[in-house]
Structures are given as structure tokens and as C-alpha cells.
Design an enzyme around this catalytic site. Structure first.
Site, PDB file in Angstrom:
ATOM      1  N   LYS A   1       1.046  -1.066  -0.007  1.00  0.00           N
ATOM      2  CA  LYS A   1       0.053   0.062   0.016  1.00  0.00           C
ATOM      3  C   LYS A   1       0.883   1.187  -0.177  1.00  0.00           C
ATOM      4  O   LYS A   1       1.971   1.237   0.736  1.00  0.00           O
ATOM      5  CB  LYS A   1      -0.671  -0.079   1.323  1.00  0.00           C
ATOM      6  CG  LYS A   1      -1.756   1.026   1.556  1.00  0.00           C
ATOM      7  CD  LYS A   1      -2.575   0.730   2.851  1.00  0.00           C
ATOM      8  CE  LYS A   1      -3.563   1.721   3.157  1.00  0.00           C
ATOM      9  NZ  LYS A   1      -3.153   3.257   3.577  1.00  0.00           N
TER      10      LYS A   1
ATOM     11  N   SER B   1       6.314   6.309  -1.373  1.00  0.00           N
ATOM     12  CA  SER B   1       7.678   5.690  -1.943  1.00  0.00           C
ATOM     13  C   SER B   1       8.424   5.070  -0.889  1.00  0.00           C
ATOM     14  O   SER B   1       9.847   5.040  -0.672  1.00  0.00           O
ATOM     15  CB  SER B   1       8.383   6.660  -2.751  1.00  0.00           C
ATOM     16  OG  SER B   1       7.757   7.152  -3.716  1.00  0.00           O
ATOM     17  N   ARG B   2       7.748   4.627   0.618  1.00  0.00           N
ATOM     18  CA  ARG B   2       8.622   4.412   1.675  1.00  0.00           C
ATOM     19  C   ARG B   2       9.296   5.335   2.498  1.00  0.00           C
ATOM     20  O   ARG B   2      10.177   5.057   3.150  1.00  0.00           O
ATOM     21  CB  ARG B   2       9.397   3.063   1.431  1.00  0.00           C
ATOM     22  CG  ARG B   2       8.370   1.827   0.902  1.00  0.00           C
ATOM     23  CD  ARG B   2       7.528   1.260   1.750  1.00  0.00           C
ATOM     24  NE  ARG B   2       6.721   0.300   1.565  1.00  0.00           N
ATOM     25  CZ  ARG B   2       5.306   0.518   1.264  1.00  0.00           C
ATOM     26  NH1 ARG B   2       4.632   1.573   0.992  1.00  0.00           N
ATOM     27  NH2 ARG B   2       4.672  -0.663   0.706  1.00  0.00           N
ATOM     28  N   LEU B   3       9.067   6.716   2.024  1.00  0.00           N
ATOM     29  CA  LEU B   3      10.147   7.683   2.539  1.00  0.00           C
ATOM     30  C   LEU B   3       9.365   8.399   3.989  1.00  0.00           C
ATOM     31  O   LEU B   3       8.784   9.638   3.812  1.00  0.00           O
ATOM     32  CB  LEU B   3      10.346   8.663   1.621  1.00  0.00           C
ATOM     33  CG  LEU B   3      11.248   8.096   0.403  1.00  0.00           C
ATOM     34  CD1 LEU B   3      11.694   9.342  -0.601  1.00  0.00           C
ATOM     35  CD2 LEU B   3      12.613   7.385   0.856  1.00  0.00           C
TER      36      LEU B   3
END
Ligand code: FMN
Length: 215
Positions: free
Chosen positions: A13, A193-195
Site C-alpha cells: 500500500k 515511496s516508503r520515505l
């Protein structure tokens, strides 16, 4: 195996709802927590007051379970339980614990660490007597975390204590509150973006030091 086992690694997600930054966050973690908990309640997330409590036993093995937060202020975070339960026994031997809230719908996590103490008997009494009658009887009926021979034990205990105490069960001596006194907090906001955003607060000489952690 079910179909999902073949696809579980593909479940992912993107988190894009909000951001958490140094300028817009509170200098004191309790204020930040208060704001986020209020927002979780306002957003009608499922069981916003449910938190995971991690403890460590004398064998150094960690264990977790979910409990409900019942109070919070400058002194710490309070929940109620059976002092003879596994968590109660583990905290008796090692008073350090970690808490975690996961407000899925808000893409937020709060982690809290610190030392745990028992709340005062007066505080436990006051909360115990605010509970519904069946919960008060249940505190007597359940030897929490002990092996029982079957559900009938609970039913029989509830009937026994219900008959004994009628409408006024006293607080069982083995039941009461714990308060975690935080010395470390982390607020996590999922980002694209997992940041993700992570702000950690640590207590140093009575002051909260706020730092950003890499996601
Ligand atoms: C949403 C939710 C809330 C719970 N709240 C409590 C609670 O406030 N106190 C409690 O002792 N157990 C609560 N439980 C049950 C615990 O998760 C756990 O089963 C129990 O405390 C025994 O844990 P232990 O054997 O590790 O001590 C709750 C469970 C759920 C799913």
C-alpha cells in the site's frame, strides 16, 4: 495452504494521507500524542484506544498483547489488568515496557517506551468502580493467563462471585492499573515511496530532544 499464502508478498500500500515535520509537530511528545489520539477518535478509526504492550520475561523473551489505554497525562500512560497475568508477572521482574498504537486508517504509529509502575490503590479503586458490573465480576472470575480446564470454570466463577458480591464487588487485590512513565516516544507517519516521516523524542536531563529518524 490458502490462496493468500502465494500472494502475501504482493500485498502493499502507498501511504499518502499526511506528513509529519519538525515545524508542525509539538515540542512536547505528550502534546503530539494528545493531538494524534484526538484525531484518531475524530476520524472514527477502529478502537483508537487499543495499544500493544510489550514486556520481557525473566527468560529474556519478549511478549506482546493488546490493552486499552485508560488515562494519560504528564505522569504517563495508564492501563488496567490482572497483576498476576503474564504481563503483570513480567513487569514485576523487569519494569521496562514498550507500547504501540497503530492507527491504520491514518497511516500513523506511535511508539512509547519507559519504566512501568503500579498506579495508586485509590486510582485503581476509582477506575474499578466506574466499570460495568459484569466487568467487575469478570475481574474476580478470571485467573488471567492461567491454564483452566474449560470455559465452564469462568461461568462457574462468575456465578459464584456474582452471588457473593451482588451489586458491589470490591476491587480484587490482584487487579489494578499500570502506568508507563515515558522516556522515549516515536511518531511515524506513512509517506509515499516508503520515505516515511519519523520523529523520535528522548528525555535528556529533563528536556525532550526531538530528532528525525530515517524510515
Ligand atoms: C482490543 C483489546 C483490548 C484489550 N484490553 C485489555 C485490557 O485493557 N486489559 C487486559 O488485561 N487485557 C486486555 N485485553 C486482553 C489482552 O490482549 C490479553 O489477552 C490479556 O491481557 C492477557 O495477556 P497476558 O497473558 O500477556 O498477560 C484486550 C484485548 C483486546 C483485543
Amino acid at each position: 495452504m490458502s490462496q493468500i499464502s502465494a500472494h502475501i508478498a504482493d500485498l502493499r500500500k502507498s501511504y499518502e494521507r499526511a506528513e509529519l515535520n519538525e515545524d508542525a509537530s509539538h515540542a512536547a511528545p505528550l502534546q503530539q500524542f494528545d493531538q494524534w489520539l484526538q484525531e484518531a477518535v475524530n476520524a472514527q478509526v477502529n478502537e483508537p484506544n487499543a495499544m500493544t504492550v510489550a514486556t520481557v520475561g525473566s527468560d529474556l523473551r519478549p511478549s506482546t498483547r493488546v490493552v486499552l489505554i485508560k488515562g494519560y497525562d504528564e505522569r504517563g500512560i495508564v492501563w488496567y489488568t490482572n497483576y498476576g497475568s503474564r504481563k503483570g508477572q513480567e513487569l514485576g521482574g523487569n519494569p521496562f515496557a514498550a507500547l504501540q498504537f497503530h492507527w491504520v486508517e491514518l497511516e500513523r504509529v506511535v511508539r512509547i517506551e519507559g519504566r512501568v509502575e503500579r498506579v495508586s490503590a485509590e486510582e485503581s479503586d476509582a477506575y474499578f468502580h466506574s466499570r460495568p458490573l459484569d466487568s467487575r465480576i469478570g475481574a474476580w472470575a478470571s485467573p488471567q493467563s492461567q491454564v483452566i480446564s474449560g470455559r465452564s470454570v469462568l461461568v462457574a466463577n462468575a456465578a459464584k462471585y456474582g452471588a457473593q458480591f451482588l451489586l458491589n464487588p470490591p476491587r480484587p487485590p490482584h487487579w489494578g492499573g499500570f502506568r508507563l512513565v515515558p522516556d522515549r516516544w516515536e511518531f511515524w507517519q506513512g509517506r509515499k515511496s516508503r520515505l516515511h516521516d519519523r520523529l523520535r523524542y528522548e528525555l535528556h536531563d529533563g528536556q525532550w530532544l526531538r530528532e528525525r529518524l530515517a524510515p
